[in-house]
Enzyme design. Sequence first.
Site, PDB file in Angstrom:
ATOM      1  N   LYS A 122     -12.053 -31.028-139.013  1.00 54.93           N
ATOM      2  CA  LYS A 122     -12.363 -32.467-139.038  1.00 54.93           C
ATOM      3  C   LYS A 122     -11.192 -33.273-138.459  1.00 54.93           C
ATOM      4  O   LYS A 122     -11.395 -34.209-137.677  1.00 54.93           O
ATOM      5  CB  LYS A 122     -12.686 -32.935-140.462  1.00 54.93           C
ATOM      6  CG  LYS A 122     -13.960 -32.332-141.038  1.00 54.93           C
ATOM      7  CD  LYS A 122     -15.190 -32.722-140.232  1.00 54.93           C
ATOM      8  CE  LYS A 122     -16.469 -32.092-140.752  1.00 54.93           C
ATOM      9  NZ  LYS A 122     -17.613 -32.216-139.827  1.00 54.93           N
ATOM     10  N   GLY A 178      -7.283 -25.091-154.175  1.00 54.00           N
ATOM     11  CA  GLY A 178      -7.495 -25.981-153.025  1.00 54.00           C
ATOM     12  C   GLY A 178      -8.075 -27.341-153.385  1.00 54.00           C
ATOM     13  O   GLY A 178      -8.163 -28.224-152.533  1.00 54.00           O
ATOM     14  N   ASN A 184     -21.638 -24.288-153.719  1.00 54.81           N
ATOM     15  CA  ASN A 184     -20.210 -24.548-153.925  1.00 54.81           C
ATOM     16  C   ASN A 184     -20.007 -25.944-154.488  1.00 54.81           C
ATOM     17  O   ASN A 184     -19.060 -26.201-155.217  1.00 54.81           O
ATOM     18  CB  ASN A 184     -19.453 -24.496-152.593  1.00 54.81           C
ATOM     19  CG  ASN A 184     -19.399 -23.099-152.042  1.00 54.81           C
ATOM     20  OD1 ASN A 184     -19.006 -22.175-152.755  1.00 54.81           O
ATOM     21  ND2 ASN A 184     -19.818 -22.927-150.794  1.00 54.81           N
ATOM     22  N   TYR A 207     -11.694 -25.539-142.467  1.00 54.95           N
ATOM     23  CA  TYR A 207     -12.786 -26.522-142.392  1.00 54.95           C
ATOM     24  C   TYR A 207     -12.206 -27.932-142.274  1.00 54.95           C
ATOM     25  O   TYR A 207     -12.570 -28.710-141.384  1.00 54.95           O
ATOM     26  CB  TYR A 207     -13.694 -26.433-143.638  1.00 54.95           C
ATOM     27  CG  TYR A 207     -14.452 -27.717-143.882  1.00 54.95           C
ATOM     28  CD1 TYR A 207     -15.569 -28.029-143.125  1.00 54.95           C
ATOM     29  CD2 TYR A 207     -14.017 -28.640-144.841  1.00 54.95           C
ATOM     30  CE1 TYR A 207     -16.238 -29.233-143.320  1.00 54.95           C
ATOM     31  CE2 TYR A 207     -14.677 -29.836-145.037  1.00 54.95           C
ATOM     32  CZ  TYR A 207     -15.782 -30.132-144.276  1.00 54.95           C
ATOM     33  OH  TYR A 207     -16.429 -31.324-144.461  1.00 54.95           O
ATOM     34  N   SER A 216     -14.540 -36.592-142.565  1.00 54.84           N
ATOM     35  CA  SER A 216     -14.505 -36.398-144.015  1.00 54.84           C
ATOM     36  C   SER A 216     -13.225 -36.968-144.595  1.00 54.84           C
ATOM     37  O   SER A 216     -12.176 -36.979-143.934  1.00 54.84           O
ATOM     38  CB  SER A 216     -14.579 -34.897-144.291  1.00 54.84           C
ATOM     39  OG  SER A 216     -14.249 -34.616-145.633  1.00 54.84           O
TER      40      SER A 216
HETATM   41  C1  UD1 Z   1     -15.602 -30.500-150.491  1.00 53.30           C
HETATM   42  C2  UD1 Z   1     -14.691 -30.791-149.340  1.00 53.30           C
HETATM   43  C3  UD1 Z   1     -15.239 -31.915-148.520  1.00 53.30           C
HETATM   44  C4  UD1 Z   1     -16.630 -31.587-148.071  1.00 53.30           C
HETATM   45  C5  UD1 Z   1     -17.482 -31.343-149.306  1.00 53.30           C
HETATM   46  C6  UD1 Z   1     -18.895 -30.964-148.910  1.00 53.30           C
HETATM   47  C7  UD1 Z   1     -12.270 -30.567-149.436  1.00 53.30           C
HETATM   48  C8  UD1 Z   1     -11.031 -30.973-150.145  1.00 53.30           C
HETATM   49  N1  UD1 Z   1     -13.380 -31.118-149.864  1.00 53.30           N
HETATM   50  O1  UD1 Z   1     -15.485 -31.612-151.379  1.00 53.30           O
HETATM   51  O2  UD1 Z   1     -14.450 -32.153-147.392  1.00 53.30           O
HETATM   52  O3  UD1 Z   1     -17.153 -32.642-147.323  1.00 53.30           O
HETATM   53  O4  UD1 Z   1     -16.906 -30.275-150.058  1.00 53.30           O
HETATM   54  O5  UD1 Z   1     -18.993 -29.673-148.425  1.00 53.30           O
HETATM   55  O6  UD1 Z   1     -12.229 -29.781-148.532  1.00 53.30           O
HETATM   56  N2  UD1 Z   1     -16.750 -28.753-159.311  1.00 53.30           N
HETATM   57  C9  UD1 Z   1     -16.895 -28.157-160.553  1.00 53.30           C
HETATM   58  N3  UD1 Z   1     -17.804 -27.161-160.687  1.00 53.30           N
HETATM   59  C10 UD1 Z   1     -18.576 -26.712-159.658  1.00 53.30           C
HETATM   60  C11 UD1 Z   1     -18.431 -27.322-158.389  1.00 53.30           C
HETATM   61  C12 UD1 Z   1     -17.495 -28.338-158.259  1.00 53.30           C
HETATM   62  O7  UD1 Z   1     -16.215 -28.526-161.500  1.00 53.30           O
HETATM   63  O8  UD1 Z   1     -19.370 -25.781-159.862  1.00 53.30           O
HETATM   64  C13 UD1 Z   1     -15.782 -29.848-159.140  1.00 53.30           C
HETATM   65  C14 UD1 Z   1     -14.728 -29.531-158.100  1.00 53.30           C
HETATM   66  O9  UD1 Z   1     -13.671 -28.801-158.680  1.00 53.30           O
HETATM   67  C15 UD1 Z   1     -14.333 -30.936-157.635  1.00 53.30           C
HETATM   68  C16 UD1 Z   1     -15.631 -31.729-157.774  1.00 53.30           C
HETATM   69  O10 UD1 Z   1     -16.464 -30.979-158.664  1.00 53.30           O
HETATM   70  O11 UD1 Z   1     -13.380 -31.478-158.483  1.00 53.30           O
HETATM   71  C17 UD1 Z   1     -16.373 -31.917-156.465  1.00 53.30           C
HETATM   72  O12 UD1 Z   1     -16.491 -30.643-155.832  1.00 53.30           O
HETATM   73  P1  UD1 Z   1     -17.413 -30.397-154.550  1.00 53.30           P
HETATM   74  O13 UD1 Z   1     -18.781 -30.929-154.785  1.00 53.30           O
HETATM   75  O14 UD1 Z   1     -17.300 -28.958-154.168  1.00 53.30           O
HETATM   76  O15 UD1 Z   1     -16.770 -31.319-153.421  1.00 53.30           O
HETATM   77  P2  UD1 Z   1     -15.246 -31.421-152.928  1.00 53.30           P
HETATM   78  O16 UD1 Z   1     -14.506 -30.169-153.170  1.00 53.30           O
HETATM   79  O17 UD1 Z   1     -14.706 -32.696-153.455  1.00 53.30           O
END
Ligand code: UD1
Length: 349
Positions: free
Chosen positions: A163, A307, A208, A159, A134
């Site tokens: 990786k 985070g 999430n 997590y 990742s």
């Molecule tokens: C995370 C993990 C990544 C993992 C991926 C899939 C980290 C830093 N990142 O990615 O390694 O492969 O999940 O499980 O560990 N967001 C919102 N509202 C929401 C959900 C998300 O605004 O309801 C935003 C988040 O704040 C972020 C972006 O959307 O800025 C992407 O979030 P997300 O889809 O959860 O992925 P990552 O956190 O980038």
Amino acid sequence: MSFKNSYMSKQILVTGGTGYIGSHTVVELQNSGFDVVIVDNLSNSKIEVLDNIEKITGIRPGFEKFDLADAKLTNDFFQKYKDIEAAIHFAAFKAVGESVQEPLMYYQNNLNSLMNILSGMKTHGVKNLVFSSSCTVYGQPDKLPVTEDTPRKEAESPYGNTKAVSEDIMRDFAKVNDEHNLIALRYFNPIGAHESALIGELPVGVPNNLVPFITQTAAGVRGELSIFGDDYNTPDGTAIRDFINVVDLAKAHVVAINRLLNGKNKKNYEYFNVGTGEGVSVMQLVKVFIEVTGVNLKYKIVGRREGDIEKIWADTSYGNAELGWKAEKTIKQTILSAWNWEKRLRGIK
Ligand code: UD1
């Protein structure tokens, strides 16, 4: 090579093959003529995925249900399946927040399974492995976009650390096992679903990740999307990611497997970024969703999520050149595929 192997298609083990990225990869492997055996304990996926893979490809993949964190069962598997030529290891826990609460569970599951697979491969002469890594290994990089040479940073979560440690285990294993060839693919943010809408992401409980949350909100399963932070140092203030279509990502695995089977790898441990090379902000993604679906998505801006990093996207030039692969789908196509999948799940016309 045995007589049997000379006319049969090559057999590939796909761990976590009923999961999100795994199922799409099984489809692409079968479409490319590979014979697939899935190992999955179904802890985060459903057996019905096999029916849908069969509907898409016309072929039902082999399937064994057990936990790869169990060394004996993993060894027994390799003992039984003597024709496997390569493995792709997806099976792992992946919820960042949960990993903070349950670090031992994450280290035990994610690291033991990899070590058991490598040990089984060594004992039974399986030479090739492709692993799901990742972009989380880069943390918040000092310079963008990130190349494969960008230094890794200390992981933000257990997590993420699994990786990084998994990559280290592969590197160290490769150093002393010349005949084995390993590739780690560092995925950016996989989204979307197969164009048939028969397979896609199936989050358990409240999602999430951003795109399943968006599609569930649009489908009326969730009331409103919360956008985590609009005060980042980015053009519109929301965080930036490199969103890669899951089918494009699946194809990168087929390419990596062929690279290994054809002896085209330059070292016996390699790692590549797998992204689009383009940064898209959370707000831009929401706007694309509204534009392509015509659904009036309800959203509000809330505080940053703990985070989260501010921005990351890939420099894909090395991976594209070496693998002869690049992401092809547009963000609009990808978002539409995610929505079509959600609609099929919810029975929305
Ligand atoms: C995370 C993990 C990544 C993992 C991926 C899939 C980290 C830093 N990142 O990615 O390694 O492969 O999940 O499980 O560990 N967001 C919102 N509202 C929401 C959900 C998300 O605004 O309801 C935003 C988040 O704040 C972020 C972006 O959307 O800025 C992407 O979030 P997300 O889809 O959860 O992925 P990552 O956190 O980038």
